[in-house]
Design a protein around this motif. Structure first.
Motif, PDB file in Angstrom:
ATOM      1  N   ALA A  74       0.823  -1.217   0.000  1.00 41.99           N
ATOM      2  CA  ALA A  74       0.000   0.000   0.000  1.00 41.99           C
ATOM      3  C   ALA A  74       0.854   1.262   0.000  1.00 41.99           C
ATOM      4  O   ALA A  74       0.387   2.326  -0.421  1.00 41.99           O
ATOM      5  CB  ALA A  74      -0.943   0.000   1.206  1.00 41.99           C
ATOM      6  N   ASP A  75       2.121   1.153   0.439  1.00 43.10           N
ATOM      7  CA  ASP A  75       3.003   2.320   0.488  1.00 43.10           C
ATOM      8  C   ASP A  75       3.458   2.766  -0.897  1.00 43.10           C
ATOM      9  O   ASP A  75       4.000   3.872  -1.043  1.00 43.10           O
ATOM     10  CB  ASP A  75       4.227   2.015   1.346  1.00 43.10           C
ATOM     11  CG  ASP A  75       3.878   1.793   2.803  1.00 43.10           C
ATOM     12  OD1 ASP A  75       2.952   2.466   3.294  1.00 43.10           O
ATOM     13  OD2 ASP A  75       4.521   0.940   3.447  1.00 43.10           O
ATOM     14  N   ILE A  76       3.255   1.947  -1.904  1.00 47.63           N
ATOM     15  CA  ILE A  76       3.643   2.339  -3.262  1.00 47.63           C
ATOM     16  C   ILE A  76       2.766   3.474  -3.770  1.00 47.63           C
ATOM     17  O   ILE A  76       3.234   4.360  -4.489  1.00 47.63           O
ATOM     18  CB  ILE A  76       3.576   1.128  -4.211  1.00 47.63           C
ATOM     19  CG1 ILE A  76       4.574   0.066  -3.743  1.00 47.63           C
ATOM     20  CG2 ILE A  76       3.870   1.528  -5.649  1.00 47.63           C
ATOM     21  CD1 ILE A  76       4.394  -1.284  -4.417  1.00 47.63           C
ATOM     22  N   TYR A  77       1.506   3.474  -3.353  1.00 48.24           N
ATOM     23  CA  TYR A  77       0.589   4.540  -3.800  1.00 48.24           C
ATOM     24  C   TYR A  77       1.047   5.928  -3.339  1.00 48.24           C
ATOM     25  O   TYR A  77       1.178   6.837  -4.179  1.00 48.24           O
ATOM     26  CB  TYR A  77      -0.827   4.248  -3.320  1.00 48.24           C
ATOM     27  CG  TYR A  77      -1.809   5.371  -3.587  1.00 48.24           C
ATOM     28  CD1 TYR A  77      -2.342   5.570  -4.849  1.00 48.24           C
ATOM     29  CD2 TYR A  77      -2.187   6.240  -2.561  1.00 48.24           C
ATOM     30  CE1 TYR A  77      -3.237   6.593  -5.095  1.00 48.24           C
ATOM     31  CE2 TYR A  77      -3.071   7.271  -2.798  1.00 48.24           C
ATOM     32  CZ  TYR A  77      -3.595   7.442  -4.061  1.00 48.24           C
ATOM     33  OH  TYR A  77      -4.465   8.470  -4.306  1.00 48.24           O
ATOM     34  N   PRO A  78       1.304   6.165  -2.041  1.00 47.70           N
ATOM     35  CA  PRO A  78       1.779   7.506  -1.656  1.00 47.70           C
ATOM     36  C   PRO A  78       3.112   7.863  -2.289  1.00 47.70           C
ATOM     37  O   PRO A  78       3.392   9.033  -2.527  1.00 47.70           O
ATOM     38  CB  PRO A  78       1.870   7.439  -0.126  1.00 47.70           C
ATOM     39  CG  PRO A  78       1.872   6.010   0.215  1.00 47.70           C
ATOM     40  CD  PRO A  78       1.075   5.319  -0.853  1.00 47.70           C
ATOM     41  N   LEU A  79       3.942   6.849  -2.581  1.00 42.98           N
ATOM     42  CA  LEU A  79       5.200   7.137  -3.284  1.00 42.98           C
ATOM     43  C   LEU A  79       4.900   7.679  -4.679  1.00 42.98           C
ATOM     44  O   LEU A  79       5.517   8.662  -5.121  1.00 42.98           O
ATOM     45  CB  LEU A  79       6.048   5.875  -3.380  1.00 42.98           C
ATOM     46  CG  LEU A  79       7.397   6.057  -4.072  1.00 42.98           C
ATOM     47  CD1 LEU A  79       8.335   6.882  -3.198  1.00 42.98           C
ATOM     48  CD2 LEU A  79       8.028   4.704  -4.391  1.00 42.98           C
ATOM     49  N   MET A  80       3.959   7.076  -5.368  1.00 39.06           N
ATOM     50  CA  MET A  80       3.593   7.578  -6.693  1.00 39.06           C
ATOM     51  C   MET A  80       2.922   8.939  -6.594  1.00 39.06           C
ATOM     52  O   MET A  80       3.107   9.794  -7.452  1.00 39.06           O
ATOM     53  CB  MET A  80       2.675   6.565  -7.399  1.00 39.06           C
ATOM     54  CG  MET A  80       3.382   5.274  -7.780  1.00 39.06           C
ATOM     55  SD  MET A  80       2.418   4.174  -8.871  1.00 39.06           S
ATOM     56  CE  MET A  80       1.121   3.617  -7.745  1.00 39.06           C
ATOM     57  N   ARG A  81       2.180   9.155  -5.518  1.00 38.37           N
ATOM     58  CA  ARG A  81       1.545  10.468  -5.326  1.00 38.37           C
ATOM     59  C   ARG A  81       2.599  11.562  -5.155  1.00 38.37           C
ATOM     60  O   ARG A  81       2.434  12.682  -5.659  1.00 38.37           O
ATOM     61  CB  ARG A  81       0.642  10.443  -4.093  1.00 38.37           C
ATOM     62  CG  ARG A  81      -0.721   9.791  -4.308  1.00 38.37           C
ATOM     63  CD  ARG A  81      -1.613  10.612  -5.233  1.00 38.37           C
ATOM     64  NE  ARG A  81      -1.748  11.978  -4.779  1.00 38.37           N
ATOM     65  CZ  ARG A  81      -2.709  12.398  -3.936  1.00 38.37           C
ATOM     66  NH1 ARG A  81      -3.593  11.535  -3.464  1.00 38.37           N
ATOM     67  NH2 ARG A  81      -2.778  13.660  -3.578  1.00 38.37           N
ATOM     68  N   THR A  82       3.676  11.269  -4.412  1.00 39.20           N
ATOM     69  CA  THR A  82       4.719  12.295  -4.233  1.00 39.20           C
ATOM     70  C   THR A  82       5.362  12.633  -5.560  1.00 39.20           C
ATOM     71  O   THR A  82       5.801  13.773  -5.750  1.00 39.20           O
ATOM     72  CB  THR A  82       5.803  11.806  -3.257  1.00 39.20           C
ATOM     73  OG1 THR A  82       6.418  10.622  -3.771  1.00 39.20           O
ATOM     74  CG2 THR A  82       5.210  11.495  -1.882  1.00 39.20           C
ATOM     75  N   ALA A  83       5.396  11.685  -6.475  1.00 34.66           N
ATOM     76  CA  ALA A  83       5.962  11.955  -7.799  1.00 34.66           C
ATOM     77  C   ALA A  83       5.129  12.987  -8.546  1.00 34.66           C
ATOM     78  O   ALA A  83       5.652  13.755  -9.372  1.00 34.66           O
ATOM     79  CB  ALA A  83       6.066  10.668  -8.611  1.00 34.66           C
ATOM     80  N   LEU A  84       3.850  13.050  -8.258  1.00 30.44           N
ATOM     81  CA  LEU A  84       2.983  14.023  -8.930  1.00 30.44           C
ATOM     82  C   LEU A  84       3.236  15.446  -8.432  1.00 30.44           C
ATOM     83  O   LEU A  84       2.881  16.407  -9.099  1.00 30.44           O
ATOM     84  CB  LEU A  84       1.513  13.674  -8.674  1.00 30.44           C
ATOM     85  CG  LEU A  84       1.024  12.256  -9.019  1.00 30.44           C
ATOM     86  CD1 LEU A  84      -0.465  12.166  -8.864  1.00 30.44           C
ATOM     87  CD2 LEU A  84       1.445  11.876 -10.423  1.00 30.44           C
ATOM     88  N   GLU A  85       3.808  15.534  -7.253  1.00 27.07           N
ATOM     89  CA  GLU A  85       3.968  16.850  -6.630  1.00 27.07           C
ATOM     90  C   GLU A  85       5.353  17.441  -6.860  1.00 27.07           C
ATOM     91  O   GLU A  85       5.632  18.559  -6.424  1.00 27.07           O
ATOM     92  CB  GLU A  85       3.704  16.721  -5.127  1.00 27.07           C
ATOM     93  CG  GLU A  85       2.268  16.255  -4.847  1.00 27.07           C
ATOM     94  CD  GLU A  85       2.088  15.712  -3.437  1.00 27.07           C
ATOM     95  OE1 GLU A  85       3.080  15.764  -2.676  1.00 27.07           O
ATOM     96  OE2 GLU A  85       0.985  15.249  -3.113  1.00 27.07           O
ATOM     97  N   GLU A  86       6.242  16.693  -7.490  1.00 22.31           N
ATOM     98  CA  GLU A  86       7.613  17.201  -7.700  1.00 22.31           C
ATOM     99  C   GLU A  86       7.668  18.169  -8.878  1.00 22.31           C
ATOM    100  O   GLU A  86       6.839  18.092  -9.789  1.00 22.31           O
ATOM    101  CB  GLU A  86       8.573  16.025  -7.931  1.00 22.31           C
ATOM    102  CG  GLU A  86       8.734  15.177  -6.678  1.00 22.31           C
ATOM    103  CD  GLU A  86       9.801  14.124  -6.861  1.00 22.31           C
ATOM    104  OE1 GLU A  86      10.440  14.079  -7.936  1.00 22.31           O
ATOM    105  OE2 GLU A  86      10.006  13.344  -5.919  1.00 22.31           O
TER     106      GLU A  86
END
Length: 384
Positions: free
Chosen positions: A372-384
């Motif tokens: 489940a931690d992969i999702y917030p990791l991908m979300r942080t990629a959207l904010e860079e």
């Protein structure tokens, strides 16, 4: 924020568990941040939606593929054919017709399969009606693809719905060069089938891993030629456990003398059996047998809650019997008696072979412990 492209590549390799990578040099030099990830109980149908939404099956609505839904079943009309014997309705030709009806007419999606006896289909529904790798594909929670669309971020998604693994690599490299997007989600499914049959063949596994290693290096080299700070994360949804024994649970259940669908319904899923009961006699007989069966155990409601797979309406089963790691049903609804893999998944997450893998060229800003931690990791990629 830097100028130019900011390329993020996320690669899901189905079934490539931590057990098969932890002592190998697979991409070690380019992806130094590596850790096992705890998966969910069940199959890819529950694990991948968890990766894509960051919430467990009980919240996103996706666990096993078939669920009990007599009022909403798209096959309700099969009740008018209940007089036909199995020799006719359960023949390969009617099954093929039902599969095509499900996919092309009844809106059940490209992946629909007739994985229960056609006489029982009218009590069940299919969870993956939409492509889970597309916007709106997951019913109970927004996915990373919904977030990408909401932010109008150009992205590319590759999966078996369109291409084989080799074609996916070729297409993704081409899209990187043409600037089609900066966010890439690559789903590679063929390792799952390979490990089902070769998880204990180290030489063949080394050869297969070498191919993926080379392909991923090429993909990452293209990404870094366009963005020296490009991110590559490679992960899996679950692992693969060597199969040691088979047990014919269906034989034992049938010997109780109960009838489907009069007394109960059952769906047999390779490593688990799920039951719904229509009278106390059936409930007591089946659960009494399961309590004495040494090849597995009933997963309690409390444990289901802890594992994130508890559904109060019991759509996925009133009683869920889980096989011990390494034990597999002798035959099941999803795979007939001729399918005898040497590896299987769908066991308890505590089984070490069940652990998924996570590899990255960047250290995540928070601990990675579950899929489940992969999702917030991908979300942080959207904010860079």
């Amino acid at each position: 924020m830097k100028d130019g492209r900011q390329i993020q590549v996320f690669v899901l390799i189905d079934a490539l568990g931590w057990t098969y990578l932890k002592d190998r040099d697979f991409l070690q030099d380019v992806l130094p941040y590596r850790t096992p990830l705890r998966t969910v109980l069940g199959f890819s149908s529950g694990a991948i939606p968890t990766i894509l939404t960051g919430v467990p099956p009980a919240e996103n609505g996706h666990w096993n593929l078939f669920y009990y839904d007599p009022n909403g079943s798209p096959f309700w009309w099969l009740k008018y054919f209940s007089f036909l014997p199995d020799a006719i309705l359960d023949h390969r030709v009617p099954r093929k017709i039902l599969k095509e009806l499900g996919r092309r007419v009844l809106g059940l999606g490209k992946s629909f399969e007739v994985c229960v006896n056609p006489h029982l289909l009218r009590w069940f529904n299919w969870v993956e009606k939409k492509n889970i790798y597309a916007q709106g594909g997951i019913t109970g929670a927004p996915s990373i693809f919904d977030q990408l669309a909401a932010k109008d971020i150009p992205h590319r998604i590759y999966s078996y719905h369109d291409l084989r693994d080799e074609q996916i690599f070729q297409t993704a490299k081409r899209d990187l060069v043409t600037g089609a997007a900066d966010f890439y989600f690559v789903y590679l499914c063929e390792m799952d089938e390979f490990l089902h049959h070769h998880c204990e063949h180290p030489d063949q596994l080394e050869e297969r891993l070498a191919w993926y290693d080379a392909q991923l290096r090429e993909l990452f080299a293209v990404a870094r030629s366009l963005d020296p700070d490009a991110t590559l994360a490679v992960f899996s949804d679950h692992g693969m456990t060597p199969v040691r024994e088979h047990y014919d649970l269906i034989r034992d259940i049938n010997a109780l003398g109960l009838q489907m669908p009069k007394d109960y319904l059952a769906v047999y899923d390779s490593t688990m059996a799920r039951f719904w009961f229509f009278n106390d006699r059936a409930r007591e007989a089946v659960t009494g047998l399961l309590d004495k069966t040494a090849c597995g155990r009933i997963v309690s409601d409390r444990e289901q809650q802890q594992l994130g797979i508890f559904f109060p309406d019991r759509r996925f089963g009133e009683s869920i019997f889980l096989m011990n790691p390494g034990m597999m049903l002798a035959h099941s609804d999803f795979n007939g008696p001729r399918w005898m893999p040497t590896g299987m998944h769908g066991y308890h997450p505590d089984d070490a072979y069940s652990d998924a893998s996570f590899l990255s060229n960047r250290q995540p800003s928070f601990p990675m412990s579950t899929i489940a931690d992969i999702y917030p990791l991908m979300r942080t990629a959207l904010e860079e």
